[in-house]
Design an enzyme around this catalytic site. Structure first.
Site, mmCIF file in Angstrom:
data_model
loop_
_atom_site.group_PDB
_atom_site.id
_atom_site.type_symbol
_atom_site.label_atom_id
_atom_site.label_comp_id
_atom_site.label_asym_id
_atom_site.label_seq_id
_atom_site.Cartn_x
_atom_site.Cartn_y
_atom_site.Cartn_z
ATOM 1 N N LYS A 1 46.965 13.683 53.197
ATOM 2 C CA LYS A 1 48.048 14.282 54.216
ATOM 3 C C LYS A 1 49.128 13.266 53.793
ATOM 4 O O LYS A 1 50.344 13.575 55.077
ATOM 5 C CB LYS A 1 47.503 13.096 55.494
ATOM 6 C CG LYS A 1 45.594 13.676 56.374
ATOM 7 C CD LYS A 1 45.248 15.083 56.141
ATOM 8 C CE LYS A 1 46.818 14.976 57.455
ATOM 9 N NZ LYS A 1 46.320 16.901 57.988
ATOM 10 N N SER B 1 33.851 14.141 53.704
ATOM 11 C CA SER B 1 34.895 15.443 53.878
ATOM 12 C C SER B 1 34.916 15.914 52.279
ATOM 13 O O SER B 1 34.578 16.895 51.716
ATOM 14 C CB SER B 1 36.272 15.318 54.407
ATOM 15 O OG SER B 1 37.326 14.640 53.841
HETATM 16 C C1 LIG Z 1 39.756 13.035 54.700
HETATM 17 C C2 LIG Z 1 39.968 14.174 55.175
HETATM 18 N N1 LIG Z 1 39.146 15.718 55.061
HETATM 19 C C3 LIG Z 1 39.851 16.993 55.318
HETATM 20 C C4 LIG Z 1 41.049 16.835 56.466
HETATM 21 C C5 LIG Z 1 41.394 18.339 56.774
HETATM 22 O O1 LIG Z 1 42.786 18.828 56.533
HETATM 23 P P1 LIG Z 1 43.086 19.540 57.059
HETATM 24 O O2 LIG Z 1 44.083 18.109 57.960
HETATM 25 O O3 LIG Z 1 44.384 19.455 56.108
HETATM 26 O O4 LIG Z 1 43.107 20.298 57.525
HETATM 27 C C6 LIG Z 1 41.357 16.128 56.642
HETATM 28 C C7 LIG Z 1 42.524 15.845 57.203
HETATM 29 O O5 LIG Z 1 42.481 14.786 58.375
HETATM 30 C C8 LIG Z 1 40.778 14.398 56.275
HETATM 31 O O6 LIG Z 1 42.077 12.740 57.249
#
Ligand SMILES: Cc1ncc(COP(=O)(O)O)c(C=O)c1O
Length: 306
Positions: free
Chosen positions: A50, A267
């Site tokens: 981010k 994630s």
């Molecule tokens: C840990 C994590 N993984 C994946 C994402 C997904 O990214 P995006 O918001 O660009 O779709 C985020 C977004 O906040 C995140 O904090």
């Protein structure tokens, strides 16, 4: 691309800690002619993917005159965006107010406090949608005091990836990337990177990952059918969707720790799981995914896994 709002020597140094992350080659069980690699996105200011979106949102708002010393940046977040805003804004000497669901982890709450953000907690039952609503109301009540960044609707979010992530991947793979795999949260990463990659080579396949149910442990991801699509999302872009279960992601955390020497967040591990699935289905190609952040904010998950 540089921002200068305060006379401190630090202001010019923010940009050098955004983006330009390494591409880590990974092993997989697929054919020899298949390569798989992930961007180590935690190697940025604030420790996550981010940083890219937060920096671009802040930079564009300063350049438009919407973010100034007398106006607080305001947004809703459950974690990484808030930490990235806080890290960048503390270097720029600008104030920040965050609306956060009250069930955010203690690690996150401590980070917000440490980095000097003002935090207002919203009901855990209303998730980030409730936090968004509360942030929007405050911005409407006091438009002179706040710049409402609204990461879910702000085009600077996906443009950050369009202008940095995709070109980095293209260069780091010598234009050999065949598949881009990423989970959907605000969707900025997938939309921005995917759009630019398709321009560079329309044959590149874009695979969007989602949690397999509304109740999941993939922090940062959204289950779009139940949560609704952010306005920056474009449903026509993905060539394919794959659902990933939290259990699969946890198994991938263990596997990546043992086989690759990296400790992943849920994630990041879910992205790895999706990329490995694609790698197992093709005979040759170069599959690239993202590792948005590492284990360090997920102590309770990690402690139970090992
Ligand atoms: C840990 C994590 N993984 C994946 C994402 C997904 O990214 P995006 O918001 O660009 O779709 C985020 C977004 O906040 C995140 O904090």
């Amino acid at each position: 691309m540089s921002v200068s709002v305060t006379p401190t020597p630090f202001s010019t140094s923010v940009e050098s800690f955004i983006g330009n992350t390494p591409l880590l080659p990974l092993s997989h069980a697929g054919a020899n002619q298949v390569k798989i690699a992930a961007k180590l996105e935690w190697q940025q200011l604030g420790g996550s993917v981010k940083a890219r979106a937060a920096y671009r949102i802040i930079r564009d708002a300063i350049n438009r005159g919407e973010l100034r010393q007398d106006r607080r940046l305001l947004d809703a977040t459950s974690g990484n965006t808030g930490i990235a805003y806080a890290a960048i804004l503390s270097r720029l000497g600008l104030p920040l107010t965050l609306f956060v669901p009250e069930n955010a982890s203690e690690e996150r709450k401590t980070l917000f406090k440490a980095l000097g953000a003002e935090v207002r907690y919203t009901s855990r039952y209303e998730s980030t949608e409730g936090a968004q609503e509360a942030a929007r109301e405050l911005a409407e009540m006091h438009p002179e005091s706040y710049f409402y960044a609204d990461q879910y609707s702000n085009p600077s979010n996906w443009k950050a990836h369009y202008e940095s992530t995709a070109d980095e991947i293209w260069k780091q793979t010598d234009g050999q990337i065949t598949h881009f795999v990423a989970g959907l949260g605000t969707t900025g990463t997938f939309i921005g990177t995917g759009r630019r990659l398709k321009e560079l080579n329309p044959d590149i396949k874009l695979i969007a990952l989602q949690p397999d149910s509304a109740l999941h442990g993939l922090e940062g991801w959204k289950h779009l059918e139940s949560a609704g699509s952010p306005s920056i999302y474009d449903h026509r872009l993905a060539d394919r969707f794959i659902d990933i279960s939290t259990e699969n992601a946890y198994a991938a955390i263990r596997e990546a720790a043992r086989n690759e020497g990296v400790l992943l967040s849920p994630s990041s591990a879910a992205n790895l799981s999706g990329a490995q699935r694609i790698a197992s289905e093709i005979d040759q190609g170069f599959v690239v995914t993202m590792f948005p952040d590492d284990y360090s904010k997920y102590g309770s998950v990690i402690n139970n896994l090992f």
